[in-house]
Design a protein around this motif. Structure first.
Motif, PDB file in Angstrom:
ATOM      1  N   TYR A 258       0.836  -1.207   0.000  1.00 32.29           N
ATOM      2  CA  TYR A 258       0.000   0.000   0.000  1.00 32.29           C
ATOM      3  C   TYR A 258       0.869   1.255   0.000  1.00 32.29           C
ATOM      4  O   TYR A 258       1.982   1.263   0.545  1.00 32.29           O
ATOM      5  CB  TYR A 258      -0.912   0.008   1.234  1.00 32.29           C
ATOM      6  N   PRO A 259       0.394   2.355  -0.585  1.00 36.47           N
ATOM      7  CA  PRO A 259       1.133   3.626  -0.561  1.00 36.47           C
ATOM      8  C   PRO A 259       1.383   4.088   0.880  1.00 36.47           C
ATOM      9  O   PRO A 259       0.528   3.921   1.746  1.00 36.47           O
ATOM     10  CB  PRO A 259       0.199   4.593  -1.303  1.00 36.47           C
ATOM     11  N   ARG A 260       2.553   4.682   1.118  1.00 34.49           N
ATOM     12  CA  ARG A 260       2.932   5.075   2.472  1.00 34.49           C
ATOM     13  C   ARG A 260       1.933   6.075   3.064  1.00 34.49           C
ATOM     14  O   ARG A 260       1.575   5.978   4.247  1.00 34.49           O
ATOM     15  CB  ARG A 260       4.342   5.684   2.468  1.00 34.49           C
ATOM     16  N   ALA A 261       1.478   7.030   2.252  1.00 39.18           N
ATOM     17  CA  ALA A 261       0.542   8.032   2.778  1.00 39.18           C
ATOM     18  C   ALA A 261      -0.743   7.369   3.271  1.00 39.18           C
ATOM     19  O   ALA A 261      -1.292   7.738   4.326  1.00 39.18           O
ATOM     20  CB  ALA A 261       0.229   9.072   1.706  1.00 39.18           C
ATOM     21  N   LEU A 262      -1.248   6.397   2.513  1.00 34.95           N
ATOM     22  CA  LEU A 262      -2.467   5.701   2.921  1.00 34.95           C
ATOM     23  C   LEU A 262      -2.219   4.861   4.168  1.00 34.95           C
ATOM     24  O   LEU A 262      -3.069   4.789   5.061  1.00 34.95           O
ATOM     25  CB  LEU A 262      -2.960   4.819   1.772  1.00 34.95           C
TER      26      LEU A 262
ATOM     27  N   LEU B  38       0.017   5.435   6.597  1.00 38.41           N
ATOM     28  CA  LEU B  38       0.100   6.333   7.749  1.00 38.41           C
ATOM     29  C   LEU B  38      -1.279   6.828   8.187  1.00 38.41           C
ATOM     30  O   LEU B  38      -1.600   6.862   9.381  1.00 38.41           O
ATOM     31  CB  LEU B  38       0.995   7.528   7.410  1.00 38.41           C
ATOM     32  N   LYS B  39      -2.091   7.223   7.207  1.00 37.01           N
ATOM     33  CA  LYS B  39      -3.443   7.700   7.509  1.00 37.01           C
ATOM     34  C   LYS B  39      -4.257   6.622   8.224  1.00 37.01           C
ATOM     35  O   LYS B  39      -4.979   6.893   9.190  1.00 37.01           O
ATOM     36  CB  LYS B  39      -4.146   8.108   6.207  1.00 37.01           C
ATOM     37  N   THR B  40      -4.122   5.373   7.782  1.00 35.10           N
ATOM     38  CA  THR B  40      -4.877   4.271   8.363  1.00 35.10           C
ATOM     39  C   THR B  40      -4.392   3.959   9.778  1.00 35.10           C
ATOM     40  O   THR B  40      -5.203   3.727  10.684  1.00 35.10           O
ATOM     41  CB  THR B  40      -4.766   3.027   7.471  1.00 35.10           C
TER      42      THR B  40
ATOM     43  N   ARG C 246      -2.978   5.993  11.908  1.00 36.51           N
ATOM     44  CA  ARG C 246      -3.440   7.071  12.793  1.00 36.51           C
ATOM     45  C   ARG C 246      -4.925   6.926  13.109  1.00 36.51           C
ATOM     46  O   ARG C 246      -5.359   7.140  14.239  1.00 36.51           O
ATOM     47  CB  ARG C 246      -3.155   8.431  12.144  1.00 36.51           C
TER      48      ARG C 246
ATOM     49  N   SER D 197      -8.984   0.287  -0.004  1.00 39.73           N
ATOM     50  CA  SER D 197      -8.436   0.050  -1.335  1.00 39.73           C
ATOM     51  C   SER D 197      -9.393  -0.688  -2.264  1.00 39.73           C
ATOM     52  O   SER D 197      -9.180  -0.735  -3.477  1.00 39.73           O
ATOM     53  CB  SER D 197      -7.131  -0.745  -1.229  1.00 39.73           C
TER      54      SER D 197
END
Length: 467
Positions: A26-30, A32-34, A36, A73
């Protein structure tokens, strides 16, 4: 407060082996968001109640993050197994396309095409040309065009043919259909003044003639879609309305709604008139859907007298409402089947499901149960009861099609529990609840659905007390 100390920081979670594995997918931004979001929910829950220690364990948090990432996703538009028995189910995408449309869609989606290029002339062409000749051949009309749905077809026709003037409509046909689509609102938006005649249940020929003024642009006949007026009723049929229009010098437009091209009178206890019958009656402009009884993609189709259809093609709204190449490809493939009505009845899924007799459905239900029982664990009970299916899609509202239903019972689960769990499964399964039972109607279950249906039913025994 003690529980708060058990909640790890984001940096620590990122170091866990299970999360590092997720980072590869998975993309790093997604990610991190998950993480958090999961930790924030844990904090909120811990503020309001005492949580079990294992909730804060690494394995539990990794599992929560993984499930949420999978949900985020996953495509929002998903396949659904339709066990409701509603053939043209608006909420489930209406009609299934025939297999012949599959190749056409694959070809057009992944290659350039002659959408607006005349290969013979070597110059710019019209997207209308790919469908018009076939529609005229099938219906007997002089001209035809396609827009993106039937509401658009009605809007375009009224705007092109009657803007600034009046259209005469029976009060009994001023319908509202799904999504708050109201005929008076569409008429107002198109710049046409509505002139109501008759009453809710009875409209006579004289009502139309008495309404004619120099401002009258159209006599408009509207399909009543998903309701019917029964009892002490009277309406002016299409052929009679054409006669009145000829007498008064007023063109006649008919919104047929479902757009039936096959004569189903011998196959259904209640059948709708065909587009060909309206053309033969002399109706000047006819609009109908491509994805209801016709069994094609979402589209609005207009057939009728050539000068009127040509005026619609030139209207400024046409560019905003025109269909794309995929719609045209799927529609052309579907329409081609109607050159042989017997072939259409076999290969167009909507027609095949609507006209399936009880004997065929009973045999299908029994075959499905045999297949399911071979795949299902003990504890799931399947039984039969007679019932009825519906056409759906605003077509044939009074039609009840006899069928043999499959009742599903699971110890510890109510019918509502079964419905909710199947609806939220890996492959969504939608059935219906009637008289305290969860039911599957084989009329709308496809052969390719049975294996996934078995898997979904089997999953009902996993934690059966979770509602």
């Amino acid at each position: 407060m003690q529980q708060m100390k058990l909640i790890p920081k984001v940096d620590r979670v990122l170091e866990w082996e299970g999360v590092r594995a997720l980072a590869l997918r998975y993309p790093r931004a997604l990610l991190l968001k998950t993480i958090r979001a999961v930790l924030d929910r844990l904090r909120e829950d811990a503020r309001h109640s005492s949580l079990a220690p294992e909730v804060f364990a690494e394995a539990s948090i990794v599992s929560l993050v993984g499930r949420e990432l999978a949900d985020l996703s996953a495509p929002s538009l998903r396949r659904v197994i339709n066990c409701t028995g509603v053939v043209v189910h608006t909420n489930l995408g209406r009609s299934l396309l025939p297999q012949s449309a599959k190749k056409a869609l694959e070809t057009m989606a992944f290659s350039y095409s002659n959408l607006e290029y005349d290969l013979k002339a070597g110059s710019r062409g019209s997207r209308h040309s790919h469908i018009e000749a076939l529609l005229c051949e099938l219906t007997g009309a002089e001209g035809a065009l396609v827009v993106n749905n039937n509401a658009a077809a009605v809007l375009l026709a009224l705007s092109a043919l009657a803007a600034g003037r009046e259209a005469v409509v029976s009060r009994g046909e001023l319908v509202e259909i799904g999504g708050s689509f109201r005929i008076p609102d569409v008429m107002r938006l198109s710049g046409v003044t509505l002139k109501e005649v008759g009453t809710t249940n009875r409209t006579h020929p004289r009502d139309y003639l008495n309404a004619v003024t120099p401002e009258t642009a159209l006599f408009l006949k509207i399909h009543c879609s998903n309701f019917a007026v029964i009892g002490f009723t009277a309406e002016v049929e299409a052929a009679e309305l054409v006669r009145l229009g000829n007498e008064a010098g007023v063109p006649v437009m008919a919104d047929m709604g479902s757009g039936n091209l096959a004569d189903l009178s011998a196959l259904l206890p209640q059948a709708e008139p065909t587009v060909q019958q309206f053309v033969a009656a002399g109706v000047d402009v006819i609009t109908f859907s491509g994805d209801k009884l016709l069994g094609g993609p979402q589209a609005g189709i207009v057939v009728g007298k050539k000068p009127l259809v040509d005026a619609m093609k030139k209207h400024p709204l046409m560019r905003a409402l025109r269909p794309d190449k995929l719609t045209l490809a799927a529609l052309e493939a579907t329409l081609a089947l109607y050159r042989d009505e017997r072939q259409a009845l076999i290969e167009v899924p909507t027609l095949r499901m609507l006209t399936a007799p009880f004997e065929e459905l009973a045999a299908r239900a029994k075959s499905m149960v045999r297949q399911l029982r071979r795949r299902l664990p003990d504890g799931i009970a399947l039984s039969f009861q007679e019932g009825s299916s519906q056409a759906g899609g605003g077509a044939l509202p009074l039609l009840e099609l006899p069928t043999l239903l499959i009742e599903v019972r699971v110890p510890g689960l109510s019918p509502n529990d079964i419905e909710a769990r199947l609806r939220n499964g890996q492959v969504a399964v939608l059935g219906r609840i009637s008289k305290g039972a969860f039911l599957i109607d084989p009329r709308t279950v496809q052969d390719t659905d049975v294996a996934d249906l078995a898997a979904a039913l089997s999953a009902l025994l996993e934690n059966p007390h979770q509602g």
